[in-house]
Design a protein around this motif. Structure first.
Motif, PDB file in Angstrom:
ATOM      1  N   GLU A   1      -1.607   6.143  -7.897  1.00  0.00           N
ATOM      2  CA  GLU A   1      -2.185   5.013  -7.181  1.00  0.00           C
ATOM      3  C   GLU A   1      -1.048   4.256  -6.508  1.00  0.00           C
ATOM      4  O   GLU A   1       0.113   4.384  -6.906  1.00  0.00           O
ATOM      5  CB  GLU A   1      -2.965   4.089  -8.122  1.00  0.00           C
ATOM      6  N   ASN A   2      -1.377   3.481  -5.483  1.00  0.00           N
ATOM      7  CA  ASN A   2      -0.360   2.623  -4.893  1.00  0.00           C
ATOM      8  C   ASN A   2      -0.545   1.208  -5.426  1.00  0.00           C
ATOM      9  O   ASN A   2      -1.573   0.877  -6.031  1.00  0.00           O
ATOM     10  CB  ASN A   2      -0.355   2.696  -3.357  1.00  0.00           C
ATOM     11  N   SER A   3       0.459   0.385  -5.234  1.00  0.00           N
ATOM     12  CA  SER A   3       0.434  -0.958  -5.820  1.00  0.00           C
ATOM     13  C   SER A   3      -0.626  -1.855  -5.188  1.00  0.00           C
ATOM     14  O   SER A   3      -1.113  -2.773  -5.842  1.00  0.00           O
ATOM     15  CB  SER A   3       1.816  -1.601  -5.732  1.00  0.00           C
TER      16      SER A   3
ATOM     17  N   ASP B   1       7.941   0.228  -8.029  1.00  0.00           N
ATOM     18  CA  ASP B   1       7.263   0.195  -9.326  1.00  0.00           C
ATOM     19  C   ASP B   1       8.279   0.505 -10.415  1.00  0.00           C
ATOM     20  O   ASP B   1       9.058   1.453 -10.297  1.00  0.00           O
ATOM     21  CB  ASP B   1       6.135   1.239  -9.335  1.00  0.00           C
TER      22      ASP B   1
ATOM     23  N   LYS C   1       0.818  -1.215   0.000  1.00  0.00           N
ATOM     24  CA  LYS C   1       0.000   0.000   0.000  1.00  0.00           C
ATOM     25  C   LYS C   1       0.856   1.271   0.000  1.00  0.00           C
ATOM     26  O   LYS C   1       0.364   2.349  -0.285  1.00  0.00           O
ATOM     27  CB  LYS C   1      -0.916   0.032   1.219  1.00  0.00           C
ATOM     28  N   HIS C   2       2.141   1.132   0.322  1.00  0.00           N
ATOM     29  CA  HIS C   2       3.035   2.289   0.382  1.00  0.00           C
ATOM     30  C   HIS C   2       3.929   2.418  -0.852  1.00  0.00           C
ATOM     31  O   HIS C   2       4.750   3.328  -0.922  1.00  0.00           O
ATOM     32  CB  HIS C   2       3.894   2.220   1.651  1.00  0.00           C
ATOM     33  N   VAL C   3       3.782   1.494  -1.788  1.00  0.00           N
ATOM     34  CA  VAL C   3       4.554   1.560  -3.034  1.00  0.00           C
ATOM     35  C   VAL C   3       3.751   2.390  -4.028  1.00  0.00           C
ATOM     36  O   VAL C   3       2.693   1.984  -4.487  1.00  0.00           O
ATOM     37  CB  VAL C   3       4.827   0.148  -3.601  1.00  0.00           C
ATOM     38  N   MET C   4       4.254   3.554  -4.337  1.00  0.00           N
ATOM     39  CA  MET C   4       3.552   4.453  -5.259  1.00  0.00           C
ATOM     40  C   MET C   4       3.937   4.121  -6.695  1.00  0.00           C
ATOM     41  O   MET C   4       5.094   3.871  -7.005  1.00  0.00           O
ATOM     42  CB  MET C   4       3.871   5.911  -4.931  1.00  0.00           C
ATOM     43  N   ARG C   5       2.939   4.139  -7.536  1.00  0.00           N
ATOM     44  CA  ARG C   5       3.114   3.820  -8.951  1.00  0.00           C
ATOM     45  C   ARG C   5       3.175   5.102  -9.780  1.00  0.00           C
ATOM     46  O   ARG C   5       2.759   6.158  -9.330  1.00  0.00           O
ATOM     47  CB  ARG C   5       1.940   2.954  -9.425  1.00  0.00           C
TER      48      ARG C   5
ATOM     49  N   GLU D   1       7.131  -5.695  -5.636  1.00  0.00           N
ATOM     50  CA  GLU D   1       7.382  -4.255  -5.623  1.00  0.00           C
ATOM     51  C   GLU D   1       7.634  -3.723  -4.212  1.00  0.00           C
ATOM     52  O   GLU D   1       8.138  -2.616  -4.054  1.00  0.00           O
ATOM     53  CB  GLU D   1       6.228  -3.508  -6.290  1.00  0.00           C
TER      54      GLU D   1
ATOM     55  N   GLU E   1      -3.629  -0.770  -4.280  1.00  0.00           N
ATOM     56  CA  GLU E   1      -4.842  -0.365  -5.000  1.00  0.00           C
ATOM     57  C   GLU E   1      -4.863  -0.970  -6.405  1.00  0.00           C
ATOM     58  O   GLU E   1      -5.900  -1.442  -6.878  1.00  0.00           O
ATOM     59  CB  GLU E   1      -4.912   1.161  -5.098  1.00  0.00           C
ATOM     60  N   HIS E   2      -3.715  -0.944  -7.044  1.00  0.00           N
ATOM     61  CA  HIS E   2      -3.594  -1.497  -8.397  1.00  0.00           C
ATOM     62  C   HIS E   2      -3.950  -2.982  -8.406  1.00  0.00           C
ATOM     63  O   HIS E   2      -4.724  -3.440  -9.249  1.00  0.00           O
ATOM     64  CB  HIS E   2      -2.172  -1.273  -8.905  1.00  0.00           C
TER      65      HIS E   2
END
Length: 194
Positions: A34-36, A79, A19-23, A74, A38-39
């Motif tokens: 979005e974050n990973s 990302d 949830k903390h990995v930003m795309r 990720e 969510e993706h």
């Protein structure tokens, strides 16, 4: 049982870090990346809703399972946008090796039976050779296209993407697992490129 639960929750707690990995791709309204996590959720929903676009023999439950875990690596690697470094970074030997090490660590948190099951599923997605994996990979490519269309160009603008690059890097992969879906999306995307 206690050790098994400890390992299962260690994995689940680690997965929360996704949830903390930003795309690079934004939410469809373009207000934020979005974050990973969510993706991955959104892709599972894509599989559920677009199941009628899957080819014969595709098991949507397996596709959903793949999509829920496909980006866990990720957490360690971050990302790697498909259009970054002129399309060279995503499939590079370095990125693949880093992702394999991340898969070893993250899936290694699980009890052995779950570790092996999910690792094999992740490898199947990465190889994109089975009907299930090709469809899952198609959806993984479609979702950012739709987000870019809805957000005024998104990463296409950031990375100066041409329509030919979109077709080569993204469209060809969508067409392998969902050809009718690519034809529909291509018709939506083509006018954006002028």
């Amino acid at each position: 049982m206690t050790d098994r639960l400890e390992r299962q929750f260690a994995f689940l707690n680690e997965a929360d870090r996704l949830k903390h990995v930003m795309r690079a791709t934004t939410t469809v309204d373009g207000t934020r990346p979005e974050n990973s996590g969510e993706h991955s959720w959104h892709l599972a929903l894509y599989a559920l809703v677009l199941a009628d676009q899957a080819g014969p023999g595709v098991d949507i439950n397996r596709v959903i399972r793949m999509l829920l875990i496909h980006d866990l690596v990720e957490i360690d690697v971050g990302d790697v946008p498909i259009h970054s470094q002129n399309g060279q970074a995503h499939g590079s030997v370095e990125t693949q090796a880093a992702e394999a090490r991340a898969a070893d660590r993250i899936f290694g948190l699980l009890p052995n039976d779950l570790r092996d099951d999910l690792r094999v599923l992740w490898e199947e997605f990465e190889a994109a050779e089975t009907p299930d994996a090709r469809f899952a990979k198609s959806l993984d490519r479609v979702q950012p296209v739709m987000a870019n269309l809805m957000s005024g160009g998104g990463t296409w603008t950031t990375y100066n993407v041409t329509f030919d690059q979109l077709e080569a890097r993204v469209g060809s992969k969508i067409a392998k697992g969902a050809p009718a879906l690519w034809e529909w999306v291509k018709a939506k995307a083509r006018p954006w490129f002028g």
